[in-house]
Design a protein around this motif. Structure first.
Motif, PDB file in Angstrom:
ATOM      1  N   GLU A  15       0.845  -1.209   0.000  1.00 55.46           N
ATOM      2  CA  GLU A  15       0.000   0.000   0.000  1.00 55.46           C
ATOM      3  C   GLU A  15       0.878   1.256   0.000  1.00 55.46           C
ATOM      4  N   ALA A  16       1.901   1.255   0.852  1.00 53.85           N
ATOM      5  CA  ALA A  16       2.801   2.426   0.934  1.00 53.85           C
ATOM      6  C   ALA A  16       3.569   2.617  -0.372  1.00 53.85           C
ATOM      7  N   ILE A  17       3.950   1.511  -1.003  1.00 51.72           N
ATOM      8  CA  ILE A  17       4.692   1.597  -2.278  1.00 51.72           C
ATOM      9  C   ILE A  17       3.786   2.218  -3.354  1.00 51.72           C
ATOM     10  N   CYS A  18       2.513   1.776  -3.389  1.00 57.81           N
ATOM     11  CA  CYS A  18       1.570   2.334  -4.384  1.00 57.81           C
ATOM     12  C   CYS A  18       1.430   3.841  -4.179  1.00 57.81           C
ATOM     13  N   ARG A  19       1.223   4.260  -2.939  1.00 54.61           N
ATOM     14  CA  ARG A  19       1.063   5.700  -2.648  1.00 54.61           C
ATOM     15  C   ARG A  19       2.279   6.486  -3.135  1.00 54.61           C
ATOM     16  N   LYS A  20       3.463   5.963  -2.793  1.00 50.10           N
ATOM     17  CA  LYS A  20       4.704   6.692  -3.114  1.00 50.10           C
ATOM     18  C   LYS A  20       4.936   6.748  -4.631  1.00 50.10           C
ATOM     19  N   ASP A 212       9.428   3.655   4.971  1.00 52.65           N
ATOM     20  CA  ASP A 212      10.880   3.504   4.736  1.00 52.65           C
ATOM     21  C   ASP A 212      11.123   2.606   3.518  1.00 52.65           C
ATOM     22  N   ILE A 213      10.359   1.512   3.451  1.00 54.45           N
ATOM     23  CA  ILE A 213      10.526   0.578   2.319  1.00 54.45           C
ATOM     24  C   ILE A 213      10.055   1.253   1.021  1.00 54.45           C
ATOM     25  N   ALA A 214       8.921   1.971   1.087  1.00 59.63           N
ATOM     26  CA  ALA A 214       8.411   2.651  -0.106  1.00 59.63           C
ATOM     27  C   ALA A 214       9.417   3.698  -0.605  1.00 59.63           C
ATOM     28  N   ASN A 215      10.024   4.434   0.323  1.00 56.63           N
ATOM     29  CA  ASN A 215      11.021   5.441  -0.077  1.00 56.63           C
ATOM     30  C   ASN A 215      12.247   4.774  -0.704  1.00 56.63           C
ATOM     31  N   THR A 216      12.615   3.614  -0.176  1.00 58.90           N
ATOM     32  CA  THR A 216      13.764   2.872  -0.733  1.00 58.90           C
ATOM     33  C   THR A 216      13.456   2.446  -2.171  1.00 58.90           C
ATOM     34  N   ILE A 217      12.237   1.963  -2.382  1.00 54.34           N
ATOM     35  CA  ILE A 217      11.859   1.516  -3.736  1.00 54.34           C
ATOM     36  C   ILE A 217      11.769   2.713  -4.683  1.00 54.34           C
ATOM     37  N   SER A 218      11.277   3.826  -4.180  1.00 47.48           N
ATOM     38  CA  SER A 218      11.212   5.038  -4.990  1.00 47.48           C
ATOM     39  C   SER A 218      12.620   5.427  -5.453  1.00 47.48           C
ATOM     40  N   TRP A 219      13.597   5.284  -4.552  1.00 46.74           N
ATOM     41  CA  TRP A 219      14.987   5.573  -4.923  1.00 46.74           C
ATOM     42  C   TRP A 219      15.503   4.555  -5.947  1.00 46.74           C
ATOM     43  N   LEU A 220      15.227   3.266  -5.685  1.00 45.97           N
ATOM     44  CA  LEU A 220      15.744   2.213  -6.580  1.00 45.97           C
ATOM     45  C   LEU A 220      15.261   2.423  -8.014  1.00 45.97           C
ATOM     46  N   VAL A 221      13.939   2.689  -8.173  1.00 44.73           N
ATOM     47  CA  VAL A 221      13.408   2.794  -9.538  1.00 44.73           C
ATOM     48  C   VAL A 221      13.879   4.077 -10.233  1.00 44.73           C
ATOM     49  N   ASP A 222      14.402   4.999  -9.434  1.00 44.47           N
ATOM     50  CA  ASP A 222      14.894   6.263  -9.986  1.00 44.47           C
ATOM     51  C   ASP A 222      16.394   6.218 -10.296  1.00 44.47           C
ATOM     52  N   THR A 223      17.072   5.129  -9.926  1.00 41.42           N
ATOM     53  CA  THR A 223      18.510   5.039 -10.220  1.00 41.42           C
ATOM     54  C   THR A 223      18.689   4.880 -11.731  1.00 41.42           C
ATOM     55  N   PRO A 224      19.865   5.240 -12.252  1.00 38.18           N
ATOM     56  CA  PRO A 224      20.066   5.183 -13.709  1.00 38.18           C
ATOM     57  C   PRO A 224      19.985   3.748 -14.248  1.00 38.18           C
TER      58      PRO A 224
END
Ligand SMILES: NC(=O)c1ccc[n+]([C@@H]2O[C@H](COP(=O)([O-])OP(=O)(O)OC[C@H]3O[C@@H](n4cnc5c(N)ncnc54)[C@H](OP(=O)(O)O)[C@@H]3O)[C@@H](O)[C@H]2O)c1
Length: 251
Positions: A15-20, A212-224
């Motif tokens: 749920e948090a990942i979807c929101r982020k 915290d996990i959602a923010n981590t995934i947001s960072w991962l998908v934004d890496t080059p």
């Protein structure tokens, strides 16, 4: 706009990942068995969020998943295999066998189903990213972790082998290995709805949160696109791997 499929979107990390990811500008398909939860989330997140009722253990439903998707959501660029659960914490010689089977069907076979159905279209387009939710339980044994830990060890090794099979392709794979995370339904599910037992796990601990996990995934998908995090183990500061034990009982 990239399309993301998040399994286990009806609570916790999913749920948090979807929101982020909606806030980050992605189109997100959120799947789970409880449609009412997904519908409420859709009311909040708007038309870039597509709620999808899906039990990952039902192979036929997963096989037909792509056929049922509307235009604009058909090409899944990012698959987040998050649906999963722990059931019970009894030692192996006392554990409930049905619980063991459910964990294997969900955490291993469900994740295999989703991956096998989505990956070919990523390969066809030579583009994609699969993020799996493993666990520190797949790295370190703990008493009562038996089959849950073993399912997450599968996720770890499967992720590494996927990377190897995808050698030469522009498709990324990451296994996220969280330690103690609170504020999700994880322990309620594990202890079959025993709230006291679930609450005790998090008492007086500054645990990791779903955000915290959602923010981590947001960072991962934004890496080059040339950058791959193979695995990412995350713990609260309050937790350490401290597993070796010596029994003084054995004579
Ligand atoms: N919380 C932690 O401490 C922790 C630590 C490490 C790893 N993890 C892993 O992180 C993932 C998410 O955990 P969480 O803490 O967010 O737990 P959670 O709040 O219980 O969420 C689990 C999600 O999985 C879905 N799910 C369960 N069985 C399913 C099935 N057969 N088909 C489709 N969806 C199913 C649930 O939705 P429905 O019931 O609606 O289907 C729910 O949305 C899991 O894989 C878990 O093993 C959690």
């Amino acid at each position: 706009m990239n399309v993301v499929l998040v399994t286990g979107a009806s609570s916790g990390f999913g749920e948090a990942i979807c929101r982020k990811l909606i806030a980050d500008g992605y189109k997100v398909i959120g799947s789970a068995r409880r449609l009412d939860k997904l519908t409420s989330l859709a009311a909040e997140l708007g038309t870039n969020f597509l709620p999808l009722q899906l039990d990952v253990t039902q192979k036929d439903a997963v096989d037909n998943l792509l056929l049922g998707l509307p235009q604009g959501f058909k090409d899944i660029d990012i698959l987040i295999n998050n649906a999963g659960l722990a059931l019970g914490m009894e030692v192996a010689y006392e554990a409930n066998y049905d619980d063991w089977e459910t964990m294997v069907h969900t955490n291993i076979i469900g994740l295999m189903h989703l991956t096998r159905v989505i990956l070919p279209s990523m390969v066809e387009r030579n583009f994609g990213y699969i993020i799996n939710l493993g666990s520190t339980a797949g790295n370190y044994p703990y008493r009562g972790g038996n089959v849950y830990g073993a399912t997450k060890a599968f996720v770890k090794q499967f992720s590494a082998n996927l990377r190897t099979d995808l050698f030469g392709k522009k498709i990324r794979v990451t296994n996220i290995e969280p330690g103690l995370c609170g504020g999700t339904e994880f322990s309620n599910v594990r202890f079959h709805g025993d709230k006291n037992q679930a609450d005790a796990v998090y008492q007086n601990v500054d645990f990791i949160t779903a955000n915290d996990i959602a923010n981590t995934i947001s960072w991962l998908v934004d890496t080059p696109a040339h950058f791959n995090v193979n695995s990412l183990e995350i713990m609260p500061v309050a937790q350490v791997p401290a597993g070796l034990a010596v029994s003084k009982e054995i004579k």
